[in-house]
Design a protein around this motif. Sequence first.
Motif, PDB file in Angstrom:
ATOM      1  N   ASN A  81     -23.854  64.089 -35.647  1.00  0.00           N
ATOM      2  CA  ASN A  81     -24.635  63.520 -36.742  1.00  0.00           C
ATOM      3  C   ASN A  81     -23.826  62.635 -37.675  1.00  0.00           C
ATOM      4  N   GLY A  82     -22.600  62.335 -37.292  1.00  0.00           N
ATOM      5  CA  GLY A  82     -21.753  61.508 -38.144  1.00  0.00           C
ATOM      6  C   GLY A  82     -21.991  60.032 -37.933  1.00  0.00           C
ATOM      7  N   PRO A  83     -21.188  59.205 -38.590  1.00  0.00           N
ATOM      8  CA  PRO A  83     -21.271  57.770 -38.327  1.00  0.00           C
ATOM      9  C   PRO A  83     -20.817  57.483 -36.896  1.00  0.00           C
ATOM     10  N   LEU A  84     -21.203  56.330 -36.400  1.00  0.00           N
ATOM     11  CA  LEU A  84     -20.800  55.930 -35.056  1.00  0.00           C
ATOM     12  C   LEU A  84     -19.298  55.713 -34.987  1.00  0.00           C
ATOM     13  N   GLU A  85     -18.733  56.053 -33.845  1.00  0.00           N
ATOM     14  CA  GLU A  85     -17.377  55.609 -33.550  1.00  0.00           C
ATOM     15  C   GLU A  85     -17.520  54.358 -32.704  1.00  0.00           C
ATOM     16  N   TRP A  86     -16.422  53.680 -32.442  1.00  0.00           N
ATOM     17  CA  TRP A  86     -16.461  52.414 -31.725  1.00  0.00           C
ATOM     18  C   TRP A  86     -15.361  52.375 -30.681  1.00  0.00           C
ATOM     19  N   ALA A  87     -15.633  51.670 -29.597  1.00  0.00           N
ATOM     20  CA  ALA A  87     -14.636  51.446 -28.551  1.00  0.00           C
ATOM     21  C   ALA A  87     -14.884  50.066 -27.969  1.00  0.00           C
ATOM     22  N   GLU A  88     -13.845  49.478 -27.414  1.00  0.00           N
ATOM     23  CA  GLU A  88     -13.963  48.108 -26.910  1.00  0.00           C
ATOM     24  C   GLU A  88     -14.614  48.069 -25.532  1.00  0.00           C
ATOM     25  N   PHE A  89     -15.513  47.125 -25.359  1.00  0.00           N
ATOM     26  CA  PHE A  89     -16.126  46.857 -24.057  1.00  0.00           C
ATOM     27  C   PHE A  89     -15.190  45.941 -23.285  1.00  0.00           C
ATOM     28  N   THR A  90     -14.749  46.393 -22.119  1.00  0.00           N
ATOM     29  CA  THR A  90     -13.824  45.597 -21.310  1.00  0.00           C
ATOM     30  C   THR A  90     -14.431  45.213 -19.966  1.00  0.00           C
ATOM     31  N   GLY A  91     -15.719  45.412 -19.815  1.00  0.00           N
ATOM     32  CA  GLY A  91     -16.408  45.065 -18.581  1.00  0.00           C
ATOM     33  C   GLY A  91     -17.341  46.180 -18.163  1.00  0.00           C
ATOM     34  N   PRO A  92     -18.258  45.908 -17.227  1.00  0.00           N
ATOM     35  CA  PRO A  92     -19.243  46.911 -16.809  1.00  0.00           C
ATOM     36  C   PRO A  92     -18.609  48.205 -16.306  1.00  0.00           C
ATOM     37  N   ASP A  93     -17.437  48.098 -15.697  1.00  0.00           N
ATOM     38  CA  ASP A  93     -16.775  49.302 -15.180  1.00  0.00           C
ATOM     39  C   ASP A  93     -16.228  50.192 -16.290  1.00  0.00           C
ATOM     40  N   SER A  94     -16.218  49.687 -17.518  1.00  0.00           N
ATOM     41  CA  SER A  94     -15.689  50.484 -18.635  1.00  0.00           C
ATOM     42  C   SER A  94     -16.761  51.350 -19.278  1.00  0.00           C
ATOM     43  N   LEU A  95     -17.998  51.317 -18.758  1.00  0.00           N
ATOM     44  CA  LEU A  95     -19.089  52.102 -19.333  1.00  0.00           C
ATOM     45  C   LEU A  95     -19.304  53.400 -18.569  1.00  0.00           C
ATOM     46  N   ARG A  96     -19.693  54.439 -19.321  1.00  0.00           N
ATOM     47  CA  ARG A  96     -19.993  55.739 -18.694  1.00  0.00           C
ATOM     48  C   ARG A  96     -21.256  56.308 -19.322  1.00  0.00           C
ATOM     49  N   PRO A  97     -21.966  57.178 -18.596  1.00  0.00           N
ATOM     50  CA  PRO A  97     -23.170  57.802 -19.162  1.00  0.00           C
ATOM     51  C   PRO A  97     -22.806  58.678 -20.366  1.00  0.00           C
TER      52      PRO A  97
END
Length: 198
Positions: free
Chosen positions: A87-103
């Motif tokens: 329930n906190g604020p969002l954290e952030w991470a860098e998008f480095t391409g489609p392979d960098s995403l996870r469910p």
Amino acid sequence: MSSLDESLATKSEWRRALLQARRNVAEDARSSEATALQEALLRWLDGQQVRTVTAYVPVGGEPGSPGTLDALRDAGLRVLLPVVVRNGPLEWAEFTGPDSLRPAGFGLLEPAGERLGPAAIGEADALLVPALGVDHRGVRLGRGAGHYDRSLPMAAPDAPRIGVVRDQEFVAELPGEAHDVRMTGVLTPGRGIVALPM
């Protein structure tokens, strides 16, 4: 959607109506809207001093496409994506391409790389903010979990805050509260980026 503007009074009524309308959008319409959004966004960015932008991976009928994230990177921008943490604020991470995403939870996709913490939103020169609706005053209606409400106050004060919606979701007036962080612009497929308030 505009025919409902006068009859809806509460945020929950607006959410129900807007989510139902999104479910009724045909896939070919979603695709053409996503292309229009991307083209308008890239045109706007071409005239801006933007090096880092926050964005999101669209889910559940949200306007846009994952391809826009690649287009932003191809334009030389650093792209930060949200990571939902309870329930906190969002954290952030860098998008480095489609392979960098996870469910992730809530049916979302999130970047698998290093988490940069909630304050990383302050590094962004422009913010693309998902919304169910945005009104002419800049009031943004989200899904109700409050993640962006807790995160947007940490953004750089001069960074444009752009709500991304379908044309029918840009309405004259939504229910707003004093603590709501207003959008300074809206991006729609048919109008491109419109400065707010109008």
